[in-house]
Design an enzyme around this catalytic site. Structure first.
Site, mmCIF file in Angstrom:
data_model
loop_
_atom_site.group_PDB
_atom_site.id
_atom_site.type_symbol
_atom_site.label_atom_id
_atom_site.label_comp_id
_atom_site.label_asym_id
_atom_site.label_seq_id
_atom_site.Cartn_x
_atom_site.Cartn_y
_atom_site.Cartn_z
ATOM 1 N N GLU A 1 11.505 4.762 18.080
ATOM 2 C CA GLU A 1 11.498 4.355 16.779
ATOM 3 C C GLU A 1 13.155 4.641 16.309
ATOM 4 O OE1 GLU A 1 9.222 5.468 12.558
ATOM 5 O OE2 GLU A 1 9.172 6.750 14.381
ATOM 6 N N HIS A 2 13.427 5.881 16.288
ATOM 7 C CA HIS A 2 14.601 6.406 15.889
ATOM 8 C C HIS A 2 15.496 6.866 16.922
ATOM 9 C CE1 HIS A 2 11.852 7.675 12.485
ATOM 10 N NE2 HIS A 2 12.677 7.048 11.710
ATOM 11 N N TYR B 1 0.711 -1.224 -0.010
ATOM 12 C CA TYR B 1 -0.035 0.081 -0.019
ATOM 13 C C TYR B 1 0.968 1.096 0.038
ATOM 14 C CZ TYR B 1 -3.890 3.216 0.784
ATOM 15 O OH TYR B 1 -4.909 4.170 0.827
ATOM 16 N N SER C 1 5.198 9.204 14.532
ATOM 17 C CA SER C 1 6.919 9.173 14.339
ATOM 18 C C SER C 1 7.513 9.583 15.769
ATOM 19 C CB SER C 1 7.376 9.822 13.272
ATOM 20 O OG SER C 1 8.652 9.699 12.874
ATOM 21 N N GLN D 1 11.457 14.913 12.895
ATOM 22 C CA GLN D 1 10.316 13.902 13.121
ATOM 23 C C GLN D 1 9.261 14.709 13.763
ATOM 24 O OE1 GLN D 1 10.591 10.972 12.376
ATOM 25 N NE2 GLN D 1 12.207 11.723 11.456
ATOM 26 N N ASP E 1 16.125 7.830 6.800
ATOM 27 C CA ASP E 1 14.865 7.914 6.149
ATOM 28 C C ASP E 1 14.853 7.750 4.605
ATOM 29 O OD1 ASP E 1 13.184 7.994 8.232
ATOM 30 O OD2 ASP E 1 12.754 10.282 7.836
ATOM 31 N N GLN F 1 -10.852 0.134 1.008
ATOM 32 C CA GLN F 1 -11.388 -0.802 -0.066
ATOM 33 C C GLN F 1 -10.041 -1.683 -0.718
ATOM 34 O OE1 GLN F 1 -11.895 2.261 0.116
ATOM 35 N NE2 GLN F 1 -11.276 3.363 -2.037
ATOM 36 N N HIS G 1 6.202 15.777 11.127
ATOM 37 C CA HIS G 1 5.494 14.655 10.738
ATOM 38 C C HIS G 1 3.992 15.151 10.997
ATOM 39 C CE1 HIS G 1 7.692 11.799 8.486
ATOM 40 N NE2 HIS G 1 8.618 11.585 9.395
ATOM 41 N N HIS H 1 -1.109 -40.912 18.610
ATOM 42 C CA HIS H 1 0.193 -40.345 18.591
ATOM 43 C C HIS H 1 1.169 -41.666 18.823
ATOM 44 C CE1 HIS H 1 -1.899 -36.584 18.432
ATOM 45 N NE2 HIS H 1 -0.811 -35.834 18.098
#
Length: 435
Positions: free
Chosen positions: A330-331, A133, A240, A262, A364, A194, A265, A423
């Site tokens: 994250e960073h 996506y 972020s 950051q 990035d 969708q 964002h 078994h």
């Protein structure tokens, strides 16, 4: 309201203040969840027709068939050829660096043989088909195409299908060019929940995939969350984050802008600096005040820094590293003279940028490692997107006749203790002496 929050680990209320700063409400909007549920059900039921209806409604694109919304690969090659020379060169350089890095992640099949001839191992195979996506319109990021498509292709995924909305029929040439460089096999000009539904369930035209990756808005995130289990997904990303550990050796202006990188964002993004030098924290604060008005996204920065940003005074670098592991960012930038010295103290971070020249923005776009990273403290238990996300592991078990005698007796004992007599019988039948 302060320009940016100031905290001190020596303060009695520091722990509670940090907890409040880190708090992020990840609860889902019920109206979004309800809308997404209905869209996914409709796509699962009506297939192409439902996707076409929603594309007309949300993206203002009318089409007689889903085939008409498939973008030929030749259009992607044409978009690449038509880019200004500097943009094409930058995109190609980034793609090559991302590919070279991820080739080191490719796992290999392995086996070993025991003395009795029993062979055990692990077979590595790629996913058959992956959906990517890619946001469209203003929020179109060709770098994300490279970061998602290239690891999938390095892993050996034979078919990569990209979906990207084209509001009003407008296509982003950089996104199409990145798709050409990333090796995307098919592209459909559809988006939203969708498109996620079409990838997850398949339609008359678009085949179902095994995994869906890539960023999107709240509707896309909700759709990915709902189809998980039918297909795999990469992650549900939160706002972020950047966390910087500094010792005062980096120019204050550099780190002020790194925090901006950051925070710009969106208003929920988080930017935090940890440092034992209070005078340096003051210098960074002054740089923020001086440089912020020059930023094109200054309005977003002001809200982000005031609500979720912070300059934190620590007792030393060791305490700063302990806070890093608590925050699990994250960073992470280790903007210190000797980043290697404190690296062993870091356990939880999505990507670690070491030294004054390793700005997060390079990661990035073009350093090579993936920029799809765990957020909201999930770096405690998850990793950056990589080749391993597009490969599966199958266990290999080839028991020899001799090995069956040893393993069979163990299995009979354990199966009988669990009351699973079939078994036990299955293993016993292969024994030379069942008694």
């Amino acid at each position: 309201m302060p320009l940016i929050n100031r905290l001190d680990t020596r303060s009695a209320d520091f722990d509670s203040a940090l907890t409040r700063l880190l708090a992020y409400d990840a609860s889902q909007d019920e109206s979004i969840e309800s809308t997404v549920r209905d869209i996914l059900h409709d796509v699962q039921t009506r297939g192409d027709a439902a996707v076409l209806d929603y594309t007309a409604r949300f993206d203002r694109v009318q089409a007689g068939s889903l085939t008409a919304l498939e973008i030929p690969r030749s259009d992607c090659q044409a978009a690449l050829a038509g880019l200004p020379a500097d943009r094409r060169a930058a995109l190609e350089a980034a793609a090559e660096r991302v590919r070279r890095y991820h080739e080191h992640q490719r796992a290999q099949t392995w086996t070993y043989t025991e003395p009795d001839g029993t062979m055990l191992g692990q077979q590595i195979t790629p996913l058959d088909r992956v959906g990517l996506y890619v946001p469209g319109g203003k929020a179109a990021y060709p770098s994300s195409v490279l970061m998602n498509a290239i690891p999938a292709k390095v892993a050996g995924v034979p078919e990569l299908i990209m979906v990207t909305p084209t509001p009003g029929g407008t296509r982003n040439p950089m996104v199409l060019a990145a798709a050409a460089l990333g090796g995307v096999d098919r592209i459909f000009a559809i988006g939203g929940a969708q498109a996620v539904g079409a990838l997850a369930y398949g339609t008359q035209t678009l085949p179902a995939v095994d995994k869906i990756v890539g960023p999107g808005n709240a509707y896309v995130a909700a759709a990915k969350r709902r189809v998980f289990g039918t297909v795999g997904i990469d992650m549900i990303a939160g706002p972020s984050e950047i966390l910087i550990v500094a010792d005062g050796s980096t120019p204050a202006e550099w780190l002020a802008v790194d925090l901006f990188s950051q925070a710009e964002h969106d208003e929920l993004a988080q930017a935090i600096l940890l440092c034992p030098d209070e005078a340096y924290l003051n210098a960074v604060r002054d740089a923020i005040e001086r440089l912020l008005p020059q930023q094109p996204r200054a309005d977003i920065l002001r809200v982000s820094l005031a609500n979720r940003g912070a300059l934190i005074h620590t007792t030393g670098l060791e305490q700063a590293c302990s806070l890093v592991n608590r925050i699990a960012p994250e960073h992470l930038e280790l903007s210190v003279r000797d980043p290697q010295a404190i690296l062993p103290l870091i356990r939880h971070a999505g990507a670690i940028f070491m030294g004054a020249y390793s700005s997060e923005s390079l990661g990035d776009y073009c350093a090579g490692p993936n920029h799809v990273l765990p957020t909201a403290r999930t770096a405690r238990f998850s990793s950056p997107l990589g080749v391993y996300d597009f490969q599966k592991r199958s266990s290999l078990i080839q028991v020899s006749a001799t090995g069956a005698q040893t393993l069979g007796r163990i299995a009979v004992t354990l199966a009988t203790s669990e009351g699973l007599h079939a078994h036990a019988a299955s293993a016993a039948l292969r024994l030379n002496d069942p008694a």
